[in-house]
Scaffold this active site. Structure first.
Site, short mmCIF file in Angstrom:
data_model
loop_
_atom_site.label_atom_id
_atom_site.label_comp_id
_atom_site.label_asym_id
_atom_site.label_seq_id
_atom_site.Cartn_x
_atom_site.Cartn_y
_atom_site.Cartn_z
N SER A 17 131.66 23.47 69.18
CA SER A 17 131.74 23.18 67.75
C SER A 17 133.18 23.39 67.28
CB SER A 17 130.79 24.10 67.00
OG SER A 17 131.24 25.43 67.15
N GLU A 145 125.53 13.15 60.05
CA GLU A 145 126.13 14.14 60.95
C GLU A 145 125.09 15.19 61.31
OE1 GLU A 145 129.54 16.15 59.31
OE2 GLU A 145 129.55 17.60 60.94
N LYS A 191 140.50 17.64 81.37
CA LYS A 191 139.26 17.58 82.15
C LYS A 191 138.15 16.83 81.39
CE LYS A 191 139.37 19.25 85.65
NZ LYS A 191 139.98 18.61 86.86
N THR A 192 137.50 15.95 82.12
CA THR A 192 136.48 15.11 81.47
C THR A 192 135.05 15.59 81.73
OG1 THR A 192 136.29 13.64 83.39
CG2 THR A 192 137.96 13.06 81.75
N CYS A 391 136.35 31.02 38.94
CA CYS A 391 135.06 31.68 38.86
C CYS A 391 135.21 33.20 38.87
CB CYS A 391 134.14 31.16 39.96
SG CYS A 391 132.40 31.40 39.53
N HIS A 520 134.27 25.62 39.24
CA HIS A 520 135.01 25.46 40.50
C HIS A 520 135.73 24.12 40.55
CE1 HIS A 520 133.48 29.01 42.66
NE2 HIS A 520 132.42 28.83 41.89
N GLU A 522 138.03 23.20 42.38
CA GLU A 522 138.37 22.81 43.75
C GLU A 522 137.36 21.83 44.33
OE1 GLU A 522 137.37 25.80 42.80
OE2 GLU A 522 136.09 26.78 44.28
#
Ligand code: GLN
Length: 549
Positions: A17, A145, A191-192, A391, A520, A522
């Site tokens: 991940s 996703e 490396k695959t 906030c 917020h 952002e």
């Protein structure tokens, strides 16, 4: 009328991940949208949590709030920034949310007496939700996703949903794999094999990738592309090389150059125009061209833990600062300041903050590090350093002012000190009952609310209008009992809820830039459209930086 054709592109992850699956998914959406197609995106999180609101940002990254009040994953923020579209509750699901609706439906006799089974009923619910998102946004292409990495137990039912949907609509569903190609230092060679294993694992779930995005530190060379193609059962041109990019906003242009847009349109047989990527190119130039650094301190509590990247807890804040800096031609330099360190060593505050061009205190919960944040806010107020509080940051600025200017020495928020003699920040009325009942999940004041900005204020000049909508996520608020005292001393409530009851923006008269918002901002900053509060803050910080240099 013929039903509109809806295509679905599932994005899965291989090997590990944290290699940019969300950005890849959002970027593919962006290059499809650049072709005039209608695009939306869905994020599936494998957690049992019904939403991200109850998860610790140290473990999960930031909680991104949607316009309609969902508490979601940071990838939803990336979709909004890359697609320039609002994501809604329909764009997000978790294992918990999916199971909850299956169980609620069963309790309401929604399955008409049949045995409700994990397969196919859970994947069918996933499919219904994915289709509902496509319908709601009237999307030609829906990016989906699947969180996590192939091979883990947690996301198996989502892979099964992809398989079942592909079976139902063989021409309209593609499977993408975002994989990682390591270059072990001892070997110095890409490396695959891990990617080959990831494809085998995907195969065992009944899925064959239609394309693979190979993430690595350097581009994948031709021989390796051919090798991967042969072992992963795809054509060499379906193997897309995605080396590390200087900025995440380079990724759409990179994927387009690699031919992915054309490839997907061809595979899905979509009728699409030529891509118009002018805005992305202009953004890329702005990012590459900016000069002098603008040093912004972010005083926060979530410090690095293990492999967790600190900035993930405040991803949208970091992005919003960057958007504003780039648009004024400055290079963003973010300095993450540990609030607990400032709390433990108040004497270090001046030294730690000296040389910064501005500070931001972002949102948060609980008592850890808050006295450190209050020290930093006091320094910014007294030394006339540009300050933006988001906030909790706004609430702590209120407390700081109450203590050191209004002389209410024990002023506090009842979140931390329920017995404070001066609760300048207190629990909102509507929250009392919920807290008594222990109803914590999804019960804050969430999502978009209207705000009216007073004339002749800094906020009004930055927004350029009276009525705005901004996103919220909090339980506590500025206590209106004290409002007049604050106003008279110069910390004015420049933005209020339409009925005048809630303070939504504060600003300090006579300071170069000292603002706080209960919301917020952002969450709605966009790389091509920076948010007015961040822009105002960065512009003022840039001006004082010249006098500092
Ligand atoms: N803890 C504060 C509240 O609940 C602030 C929340 C936040 O910063 N998102 O009101």
């Amino acid at each position: 009328m013929a039903k509109r054709r809806r295509a679905f592109v599932f994005i899965t992850g291989g090997v590990m991940s944290g290699v940019g699956k969300g950005v890849a998914c959002a970027s593919i959406g962006a290059i499809m949208k650049a072709r005039g197609l209608r695009v939306t995106a869905v994020k599936i999180d494998p957690y049992i949590n019904v939403d991200a609101g109850t998860m610790n940002p140290v473990e999960h990254g930031e909680v991104f709030i949607t316009r309609d009040g969902d508490e979601t994953d940071q990838d939803i923020g990336n979709y909004e920034r890359f697609l320039g579209e609002d994501m809604l509750k329909v764009n997000y699901m978790t294992t918990g949310r999916v199971y909850l609706s299956v169980i609620q439906r069963e309790r309401a006799l929604g399955y008409g007496g049949k045995t409700v089974e994990v397969v196919p009923d859970v994947p069918l619910e996933v499919i219904n939700r994915v289709k509902a998102a496509a319908e709601h946004h009237d999307a030609d292409v829906t990016m989906v996703e699947i969180g996590g990495t192939v091979g883990e137990y947690q996301n198996v039912l989502f892979l099964e949903a992809a398989r079942m949907l592909q079976l139902e609509k063989p021409n309209d569903v593609l499977i993408g794999l975002v994989s990682y190609l390591p270059i072990p230092t001892a070997l110095g060679e890409m490396k695959t094999k891990p990617t080959q294993y990831a494809v085998r694992t995907l195969n065992s779930a009944g899925l064959q990738p239609d394309f693979i995005i190979g993430r690595s530190s350097v581009p994948i060379d031709e021989p390796r592309k051919r090798k991967l193609a042969a072992h992963c059962n795809i054509r060499a041109e379906d193997m897309i090389s995605a080396p590390d990019a200087a900025s995440i906003y380079d990724v759409p242009l990179h994927l387009e150059r690699e031919g992915l847009g054309k490839l997907l349109v061809g595979k899905l047989r979509l009728r699409a125009g030529r891509p118009n990527l002018r805005a992305w190119k202009a953004l890329g130039q702005r990012i590459a061209k900016n000069r002098n650094g603008l040093h912004i301190g972010i005083v926060s509590k979530y410090t690095a833990s293990g492999t967790f990247s600190l900035s993930d807890a405040y991803l949208s804040v970091a992005e919003a600062i960057k958007h504003a800096c780039w648009s004024i031609g400055r290079k963003p330099r973010l300095d993450w300041i540990d609030a607990e360190e400032l709390e433990a060593h108040p004497k270090r505050v001046p030294n730690r903050l000296k040389g910064l061009h501005g500070i931001i205190v972002p949102g948060g919960f609980g008592g850890r590090g808050i006295e450190g944040k209050i020290h930093a806010i006091r320094y910014a107020r007294e030394k006339k350093l540009p300050f933006l509080g988001l906030c909790y940051g706004m609430q702590l600025a209120t407390i700081e002012f109450a203590r050191h200017v209004l002389g209410l020495k024990r002023a506090h928020t009842t979140e931390i000190d329920p017995d404070t003699p001066d609760p300048v920040i207190h629990l909102m009325n509507e929250q009392e009952e919920k807290m008594k009942d222990g109803q914590y999940g999804g019960t804050m004041r969430l999502g978009e609310y209207a705000c009216r900005i007073k004339p002749k204020t800094v906020a009004r000049s930055l927004y350029g209008r009276e009525h705005i909508f901004e996103r919220h996520r909090h339980r506590y608020e500025f206590n209106p009992f004290y409002r007049e005292r604050f106003d008279e001393a110069g910390l004015i409530s420049s933005g209020l809820s339409p009925d005048g009851s809630l303070t939504e923006i504060i600003e300090l008269n006579g300071h170069p830039f000292f603002m706080g918002s209960q919301f917020h901002p952002e969450c709605v900053s966009h790389p091509m459209r920076p948010h007015p509060l961040f822009l105002g803050f960065a512009a003022r910080a840039a001006r004082s930086s010249r006098s500092l240099d």
